[in-house]
Motif scaffolding. Structure first.
Motif, PDB file in Angstrom:
ATOM      1  N   UNK A   1       0.817  -1.217   0.000  1.00 17.33           N
ATOM      2  CA  UNK A   1       0.000   0.000   0.000  1.00 17.33           C
ATOM      3  C   UNK A   1       0.855   1.273   0.000  1.00 17.33           C
ATOM      4  N   UNK A   2       1.902   1.290   0.837  1.00 16.44           N
ATOM      5  CA  UNK A   2       2.719   2.498   0.954  1.00 16.44           C
ATOM      6  C   UNK A   2       3.274   2.896  -0.407  1.00 16.44           C
TER       7      UNK A   2
ATOM      8  N   UNK B   1       2.235   2.044  -3.408  1.00 17.16           N
ATOM      9  CA  UNK B   1       1.188   2.435  -4.360  1.00 17.16           C
ATOM     10  C   UNK B   1       0.661   3.843  -4.069  1.00 17.16           C
ATOM     11  N   UNK B   2       0.376   4.122  -2.804  1.00 21.67           N
ATOM     12  CA  UNK B   2      -0.181   5.431  -2.452  1.00 21.67           C
ATOM     13  C   UNK B   2       0.844   6.529  -2.726  1.00 21.67           C
ATOM     14  N   UNK B   3       2.069   6.280  -2.259  1.00 22.11           N
ATOM     15  CA  UNK B   3       3.089   7.319  -2.359  1.00 22.11           C
ATOM     16  C   UNK B   3       3.394   7.661  -3.820  1.00 22.11           C
ATOM     17  N   UNK B   4       3.564   6.629  -4.650  1.00 21.64           N
ATOM     18  CA  UNK B   4       3.932   6.914  -6.031  1.00 21.64           C
ATOM     19  C   UNK B   4       2.749   7.415  -6.850  1.00 21.64           C
ATOM     20  N   UNK B   5       1.537   6.963  -6.543  1.00 20.86           N
ATOM     21  CA  UNK B   5       0.362   7.552  -7.214  1.00 20.86           C
ATOM     22  C   UNK B   5       0.286   9.033  -6.884  1.00 20.86           C
ATOM     23  N   UNK B   6       0.557   9.370  -5.617  1.00 18.05           N
ATOM     24  CA  UNK B   6       0.475  10.773  -5.190  1.00 18.05           C
ATOM     25  C   UNK B   6       1.551  11.601  -5.879  1.00 18.05           C
ATOM     26  N   UNK B   7       2.784  11.091  -5.896  1.00 15.07           N
ATOM     27  CA  UNK B   7       3.886  11.831  -6.520  1.00 15.07           C
ATOM     28  C   UNK B   7       3.596  12.048  -7.998  1.00 15.07           C
TER      29      UNK B   7
ATOM     30  N   UNK C   1       0.688  12.001  -9.579  1.00 14.42           N
ATOM     31  CA  UNK C   1      -0.443  12.919  -9.758  1.00 14.42           C
ATOM     32  C   UNK C   1      -0.015  14.377  -9.586  1.00 14.42           C
ATOM     33  N   UNK C   2       0.669  14.646  -8.470  1.00 15.67           N
ATOM     34  CA  UNK C   2       1.062  16.034  -8.188  1.00 15.67           C
ATOM     35  C   UNK C   2       2.085  16.523  -9.200  1.00 15.67           C
ATOM     36  N   UNK C   3       2.990  15.620  -9.604  1.00 15.05           N
ATOM     37  CA  UNK C   3       4.040  16.007 -10.551  1.00 15.05           C
ATOM     38  C   UNK C   3       3.438  16.358 -11.915  1.00 15.05           C
TER      39      UNK C   3
ATOM     40  N   UNK D   1       9.771   9.393 -14.675  1.00 13.45           N
ATOM     41  CA  UNK D   1       9.240   9.039 -13.350  1.00 13.45           C
ATOM     42  C   UNK D   1       7.902   8.296 -13.502  1.00 13.45           C
TER      43      UNK D   1
ATOM     44  N   UNK E   1       4.096  -0.315 -10.376  1.00 10.04           N
ATOM     45  CA  UNK E   1       2.727  -0.779 -10.084  1.00 10.04           C
ATOM     46  C   UNK E   1       2.507  -2.163 -10.693  1.00 10.04           C
TER      47      UNK E   1
END
Lengths: 369, 171
Positions: A40-41, A43-49, A51-53, A162, A170
């Motif tokens: 989970x960590x 997946x969440x962290x890289x989806x967030x990075x 998305x924001x990037x 990235x 993923x």
């Protein structure tokens, strides 16, 4: 509470809410990342990075967001590697990181509260022993360096890379889950088109190049110069310093040796190449000082062209400061008082015998730009 | 009132939502998210209350004393928000309960000691690195900061390397 602090609270609420939704308030879930039992960590962290990037890139490209105004964390090579190693060990022992420990504590978990307490104790202790850590802490600064700058490729290329790495990650995570190596977290990846759209967006960034919509608008800058909005006089600068003008930042562009010999009070030494990679906020008022005015004026163009607002250069350079503030001749009472505030030597009428300070000043001015 | 505990959100979906929160922070405030900075501001504030001269002389704490002072620090309000948001989410999902989460082979007391010790190490690491998983890894990662990716690599490397030694705590 000011608007900015209210906004901080609102953004924090959204942050905490999402972390809890994702399950990141659970220590065992987080620790599972390091035993490959729960991804989970990652997946969440890289989806967030990602998305924001991508969001920051495209909002910048469309002119909605000025990326040069967003604060980029500074790079300090050795302290960040050493700090990262220590942090990683602490992370796997604690099972929570600073942000998620607050979420865990808020959800009633005693271990979360203990991490919060431990974190605070660690920070306080580090402050106590800081003198012995300071040489490490202050070493290998790279300023607000980014990967595109480091690798000498366009911003879009790095964004695309990235995204590609995240998508591959993923895929690998799901492969591990499918094989039963890892317990599956979340729904299976049935929506392929979501991935595809992400990939398309990423490939587009490859060709978009820069996230900046700002083009050097020569006519605007020319108009500012005509209006004389580009510079300040030494007297104005002195009044700003004495009046403790909010957000005032003075940068001295001369050599370090010249700076060490004498500089305008509150000025910081910086080289032009370092100055242009610095980040400023709209609240800053930037004053550039060089020996004559030339270097400072060049730096003014560079900063204005990259979208920084409230930039001024000291019109006549340090020479004007020394003449008009430190050694004014026949000045009004007001200017004389200003001069004395800075330890200057205002003289009345025509120049009498030059003082020792005046001689030093003349010697310094002779060196030129 | 006992609610049934709801399952966690899909990690990709939650990640996208987290990314949008981060993006909103970039657009609205010109800065990203953070956590460890709030701890540092609190430490600066307490040091300043007990020994003002010491706080002013510390290169670590003095920067928090400028402007509105440590108690008006942006990150302090943001982290207060994190606590509120985490609480509300847990409440709505029926996940709010007093518990000590731990592996089956570790006593609650040992778990609390680990949590405290691990937290202290993270405190040291976050000061040295000038940020943590939120402010440095997540925020700087999205902005492609060199130091952020170095920190991510170093932290994950150390955590994977050290994980077998504390496996017992998480079984």
């Amino acid at each position: 509470m000011s608007d900015s602090l209210f906004l901080a609270l609102a953004i924090g609420i959204a942050f905490g809410f999402t972390l809890e939704r994702a399950g990141l308030g659970s220590a065992r879930k987080l620790a599972g990342q390091f035993y490959l039992t729960d991804l989970t960590v990652f997946k969440v962290m890289f989806s967030a990075i990602v998305t924001a990037m991508l969001g920051a890139f495209w909002l910048g490209r469309l002119g909605v967001l000025d990326l040069s105004r967003v604060y980029v964390p500074e790079t300090w090579l050795i302290p960040q590697v050493v700090g990262g190693l220590v942090f990683g060990v602490g992370f796997v022992i604690a099972g929570l990181c600073p942000g998620t420990s607050c979420v865990a504590a808020a959800a009633g978990r005693g271990d979360g509260a203990a991490v919060v307490g431990g974190m605070f104790a660690g920070v306080l202790l580090t402050g106590f022993f800081f003198p012995s850590l300071q040489s490490l802490y202050d070493s290998t600064s790279r300023g607000a360096q980014t990967l595109p700058q480091l690798l000498h490729v366009s911003y879009g290329v790095v964004v695309c890379a990235v995204v590609a790495i995240a998508l591959a990650g993923f895929r690998a995570a799901e492969w591990l889950e499918k094989r039963g190596v890892v317990r599956a977290s979340g729904a299976p990846p049935e929506a392929r088109w979501k991935r595809a759209s992400l990939a398309v967006l990423a490939v587009l960034t490859l060709f978009a190049g820069s996230p900046s919509a700002v083009k050097l608008d020569v006519s605007t800058l020319a108009a500012e110069i005509v209006r004389e909005d580009d510079h300040v006089t030494a007297i104005e600068l002195a009044q700003w310093i004495r009046g403790r003008k909010a957000g005032l930042r003075i940068f001295d562009l001369r050599t370090k040796e010249e700076f060490d010999e004498y500089h305008v009070p509150r000025a910081k030494h910086v080289a032009i190449d370092a100055l242009v990679s610095m980040r400023f906020t709209p609240a800053d008022t930037i004053v550039l000082v060089s020996d004559g005015g030339a270097h400072a004026a060049q730096a003014w163009v560079l900063l204005r062209a990259s979208g920084t607002a409230n930039v001024y250069f000291l019109r006549g350079g340090l020479g004007e400061w020394l003449d008009d503030v430190m050694n004014p001749v026949g000045a009004s009472a007001e200017v004389a008082a200003l001069s004395r505030y800075f330890g200057g030597l205002p003289r009345s009428g025509d120049a009498s015998a030059p003082t020792t300070t005046a001689n030093t000043v003349k010697a310094m001015k002779r060196r030129g730009c | 009132m006992k609610r049934e505990e709801r399952p966690y959100a899909d990690p990709y979906l939650a990640g996208v939502a987290l990314g949008l929160v981060l993006l909103a922070s970039f657009v609205l405030t010109g800065r990203g998210l953070g956590a460890s900075g709030a701890f540092a501001a609190t430490a600066a504030g307490l040091t300043n209350a007990v020994a003002p001269a010491r706080a002013a002389a510390s290169p670590l704490w003095s920067r928090y004393l400028e402007g509105g002072g440590p108690w008006r620090e942006w990150l302090l309000f943001e982290l207060a928000g994190v606590v509120i948001g985490g609480f509300v989410s847990a409440l709505l999902a029926g996940r709010l309960r007093g518990t000590i989460e731990r592996g089956s082979r570790i006593s609650p007391r040992a778990r609390i000691a680990c949590a405290f010790g691990g937290g202290a190490l993270m405190g040291l690491g976050a000061i040295l690195a000038r940020g943590c998983t939120s402010g440095l890894a997540l925020t700087g990662g999205a902005l492609l900061a060199v130091g952020s990716w170095l920190f991510i690599a170093a932290a994950f490397f150390a955590a994977y390397l050290f994980a077998p030694l504390v496996r017992k705590a998480w079984r």
